[in-house]
Design a protein around this motif. Structure first.
Motif: not given
Length: 208
Positions: A149-150, A190-196, A200-203
């Motif tokens: 992650s960057q 955005a964080k909630y959508i990515a986690e749920n 393999n979502a990447k920050l």
């Protein structure tokens, strides 16, 4: 981008007003955009109706200030939609549920489970219409997690950034931007959508 969708909860004060309205391009300039958004509207509102949200249809409007598109046709009144059309991006504004004086607040927003169901209905409507699958990435086939992650520190904006905006809206490398993007207004959303909902979502960005 293939499409721009701005999702809102409506703020109504009229007695008993409820439901979902979708605003999109008029048919004066790009008829294909108008028709595509009409079809998508029907798909979205059908799924939301299953949650008890009344479909209010599709609306579009013409500018009354003399604004036109490059071919001379009357531009859309809504400037978000107009800019999308000018950039060759089909654009809609989804106004769903009404927060005030409406049965929608109880039916769809009164519990975490109901809010989650609303978000899933939105995502499923769009994914089904465009034939997308969970974890889909138009560039690589799926989201990848094997690249570190960057993160970018606050205050690292260039002189050019600070000249054009007092608060940088993002600091991200171009190659980390997908052709298909979710753009919620709240970083925590955005964080909630990515986690749920993503695999393999990447920050890649921490600056709003």
């Amino acid at each position: 981008a293939d499409i721009y969708i701005s999702i809102h909860l409506a703020h109504g004060t009229g007695g008993g007003w409820s439901g979902t309205t979708i605003e999109g391009p008029n048919n004066a300039y790009k008829e294909e955009f108008h028709q595509e958004m009409l079809d998508l509207t029907s798909h979205i509102q059908k799924n939301l109706e299953e949650l008890g949200i009344t479909p209010r249809g599709y609306m579009s409007s013409h500018a009354t200030d003399g604004s036109t598109y490059k071919d001379g046709s009357i531009a859309d009144a809504n400037k978000v939609i107009r800019k999308g059309v000018e950039l060759d991006i089909p654009t809609i504004i989804l106004e769903q549920c009404t927060l005030i004086n409406s049965p929608d607040a109880e039916n769809c927003l009164s519990t975490e489970a109901k809010i989650k169901a609303l978000g899933i209905a939105d995502a499923k409507s769009i994914a089904d219409y465009y034939g997308l699958e969970k974890g889909y990435n138009p560039n690589k086939g799926k989201l990848e997690s094997n690249t570190p992650s960057q993160e970018v520190e606050k205050g690292s904006a260039s002189d050019k950034d600070t000249q054009t905006s007092t608060t940088p809206s993002q600091k991200i490398e171009k190659e980390n931007i997908s052709d298909l993007v979710l753009l919620p207004g709240d970083p925590l959303r955005a964080k909630y959508i990515a986690e749920n909902f993503l695999e393999n979502a990447k920050l890649v960005n921490t600056v709003r």
